[in-house]
Motif scaffolding. Structure first.
Motif, PDB file in Angstrom:
ATOM      1  N   ARG A 146       7.592 -21.940  56.166  1.00 15.89           N
ATOM      2  CA  ARG A 146       6.178 -21.954  56.525  1.00 15.89           C
ATOM      3  C   ARG A 146       5.701 -20.556  56.908  1.00 15.89           C
ATOM      4  O   ARG A 146       4.630 -20.109  56.473  1.00 15.89           O
ATOM      5  CB  ARG A 146       5.945 -22.918  57.690  1.00 15.89           C
ATOM      6  CG  ARG A 146       5.994 -24.353  57.307  1.00 15.89           C
ATOM      7  CD  ARG A 146       6.174 -25.263  58.493  1.00 15.89           C
ATOM      8  NE  ARG A 146       5.147 -25.113  59.516  1.00 15.89           N
ATOM      9  CZ  ARG A 146       5.023 -25.932  60.554  1.00 15.89           C
ATOM     10  NH1 ARG A 146       5.850 -26.957  60.705  1.00 15.89           N
ATOM     11  NH2 ARG A 146       4.070 -25.741  61.434  1.00 15.89           N
ATOM     12  N   GLU A 178       0.528 -30.846  57.724  1.00 17.58           N
ATOM     13  CA  GLU A 178      -0.319 -29.663  57.629  1.00 17.58           C
ATOM     14  C   GLU A 178      -0.510 -29.190  56.187  1.00 17.58           C
ATOM     15  O   GLU A 178      -1.306 -28.288  55.928  1.00 17.58           O
ATOM     16  CB  GLU A 178       0.281 -28.542  58.486  1.00 17.58           C
ATOM     17  CG  GLU A 178       0.287 -28.892  59.977  1.00 17.58           C
ATOM     18  CD  GLU A 178       1.043 -27.887  60.821  1.00 17.58           C
ATOM     19  OE1 GLU A 178       1.732 -27.005  60.247  1.00 17.58           O
ATOM     20  OE2 GLU A 178       0.966 -27.968  62.060  1.00 17.58           O
ATOM     21  N   HIS A 234       1.418 -27.449  53.998  1.00 14.67           N
ATOM     22  CA  HIS A 234       1.771 -26.070  53.666  1.00 14.67           C
ATOM     23  C   HIS A 234       2.107 -25.980  52.181  1.00 14.67           C
ATOM     24  O   HIS A 234       2.738 -26.874  51.612  1.00 14.67           O
ATOM     25  CB  HIS A 234       2.951 -25.598  54.510  1.00 14.67           C
ATOM     26  CG  HIS A 234       2.600 -25.373  55.945  1.00 14.67           C
ATOM     27  ND1 HIS A 234       2.194 -24.148  56.423  1.00 14.67           N
ATOM     28  CD2 HIS A 234       2.562 -26.228  57.000  1.00 14.67           C
ATOM     29  CE1 HIS A 234       1.938 -24.251  57.727  1.00 14.67           C
ATOM     30  NE2 HIS A 234       2.150 -25.495  58.097  1.00 14.67           N
ATOM     31  N   SER A 292      -4.762 -26.491  51.315  1.00 15.89           N
ATOM     32  CA  SER A 292      -3.499 -26.236  51.992  1.00 15.89           C
ATOM     33  C   SER A 292      -3.773 -25.731  53.400  1.00 15.89           C
ATOM     34  O   SER A 292      -4.916 -25.424  53.760  1.00 15.89           O
ATOM     35  CB  SER A 292      -2.680 -25.191  51.231  1.00 15.89           C
ATOM     36  OG  SER A 292      -3.324 -23.918  51.292  1.00 15.89           O
ATOM     37  N   TYR A 293      -2.737 -25.638  54.191  1.00 17.71           N
ATOM     38  CA  TYR A 293      -2.880 -25.166  55.571  1.00 17.71           C
ATOM     39  C   TYR A 293      -3.509 -23.768  55.609  1.00 17.71           C
ATOM     40  O   TYR A 293      -4.434 -23.511  56.384  1.00 17.71           O
ATOM     41  CB  TYR A 293      -1.505 -25.147  56.236  1.00 17.71           C
ATOM     42  CG  TYR A 293      -1.516 -24.733  57.693  1.00 17.71           C
ATOM     43  CD1 TYR A 293      -1.756 -25.663  58.700  1.00 17.71           C
ATOM     44  CD2 TYR A 293      -1.272 -23.411  58.068  1.00 17.71           C
ATOM     45  CE1 TYR A 293      -1.752 -25.301  60.035  1.00 17.71           C
ATOM     46  CE2 TYR A 293      -1.277 -23.026  59.393  1.00 17.71           C
ATOM     47  CZ  TYR A 293      -1.514 -23.978  60.381  1.00 17.71           C
ATOM     48  OH  TYR A 293      -1.525 -23.602  61.704  1.00 17.71           O
ATOM     49  N   LYS A 312      -7.148 -22.623  57.265  1.00 20.53           N
ATOM     50  CA  LYS A 312      -7.200 -21.620  58.325  1.00 20.53           C
ATOM     51  C   LYS A 312      -8.112 -20.454  57.953  1.00 20.53           C
ATOM     52  O   LYS A 312      -8.813 -19.900  58.805  1.00 20.53           O
ATOM     53  CB  LYS A 312      -5.789 -21.120  58.657  1.00 20.53           C
ATOM     54  CG  LYS A 312      -4.912 -22.129  59.382  1.00 20.53           C
ATOM     55  CD  LYS A 312      -5.472 -22.440  60.756  1.00 20.53           C
ATOM     56  CE  LYS A 312      -4.577 -23.371  61.541  1.00 20.53           C
ATOM     57  NZ  LYS A 312      -5.127 -23.693  62.882  1.00 20.53           N
TER      58      LYS A 312
END
Length: 311
Positions: free
Chosen positions: A88, A122, A124, A273-274, A278
């Motif tokens: 990750r 999450e 990833h 995706s994470y 973000k």
């Protein structure tokens, strides 16, 4: 071009490029299904046009942990159950890398089970291969989370009193956006699934059935197998969560009844995706962290200063 000059470079690569010069020959037991994972992973990388400098392989502890020793790429041999948090971090720092994490059923579904749940939740962007041989192999044959009820071992001499976990349903409930099961006895399908998993944007979970002839002689050798996409007996929509869940339950139930169902079970497209989420919320910089460190004109600063401090 990426921060790593090799990423995105136009190079001709064959499977020999992924065979290391230091330890080219795997030393797994004769007949071990892990050989098939290594072979199909090499082939999948070639079919995706990758070269070793574009790939990071993170492994845990166990027989599966040796995968990174026998595979030429960037590699990180982590501790038991911890391949996912390392993978990750690498994905967040350098999204241009092809990040693959690998672990056994004890490593991934037992010791590292909490990391599996939250990495899937999450979403990833990485591929997670779990070598599922229904036993702790490297530590000489203890019952694992996927061992069938009644299985006798050193740790359960009277037979396991627990039902095995259901990996496919677990991945779905946790939030994985690509879920498949393949087997060492079907290298063609395994290669296709690994290519699809790496192509997928998000967390791809591949449950890879790998026979252990040394410590799990009671287990089926995962033959004959049925590809659910090729069989007329199974019709379901891999994009429909409810239909996928029903198919997964049937698949995990039949596994311990001696009928091996493999194939793609769930695919969710379009979910960010994470890293994407973000960046959309301003919690990650648009320029990957690794590129900031490789930028000669950029001012060197600790990673904690790359974003505004929380207020």
């Amino acid at each position: 071009m990426s921060a790593f000059n090799a990423i995105g470079a136009d190079q001709e690569v064959d499977t020999d490029a992924f065979t290391p010069g230091v330890e080219p020959r795997a030393t797994w037991c004769p007949g071990c299904g892990d050989f098939a994972v290594l072979k199909t992973l090499k082939q999948a990388m070639v079919e995706r046009g990758k070269n070793p400098d574009e790939v990071l392989l993170v492994t845990g502890i166990g027989c599966s942990g040796k995968l990174s020793s026998y595979f030429e790429s960037y590699g990180f041999h982590s501790i038991h159950g911890r391949s996912l948090p390392v993978a990750r971090a690498a994905t967040l720092a350098n999204p241009d890398l092809e990040v693959v994490a690998a672990g056994g059923d004890g490593d991934g579904y037992g010791i590292g089970g909490n990391h599996f749940t939250h990495t899937a939740r999450e979403n990833h962007d990485m591929t997670y291969i779990v070598f599922n041989n229904e036993i702790f192999g490297l530590t000489k044959g203890q019952t694992s989370p996927t061992s069938p009820k009644g299985h006798k071992s050193k740790t359960q001499p009277s037979g396991s009193a627990k039902n095995p976990i259901r990996p496919l349903e677990w991945g779905l409930n946790a939030g994985a956006t690509y879920i498949a099961r393949t087997a060492a006895v079907n290298p063609r399908q395994a290669t296709e699934i690994l290519v699809e998993a790496m192509d997928h944007d998000g967390f791809a979970h591949v449950d890879f059935l790998t026979q252990c002839p040394t410590w799990n002689k009671d287990a089926k050798q995962y033959v004959p197998y049925i590809d659910v996409q090729d069989s007329e007996d199974f019709e379901f929509d891999v994009h429909d969560r409810d239909e996928a869940a029903q198919m997964m339950r049937e698949t995990d139930t039949r596994l311990h009844e001696g009928e091996i169902l493999t194939g793609r079970f769930f695919v969710e497209e379009g979910r960010p995706s994470y890293s994407e989420e973000k960046r959309q919320t301003g919690q990650m910089p648009d320029k990957p962290i690794v590129e900031q460190y490789f930028d000669e004109d950029a001012e060197w600063k600790p990673s904690s200063d790359l974003l505004d401090r929380h207020r």
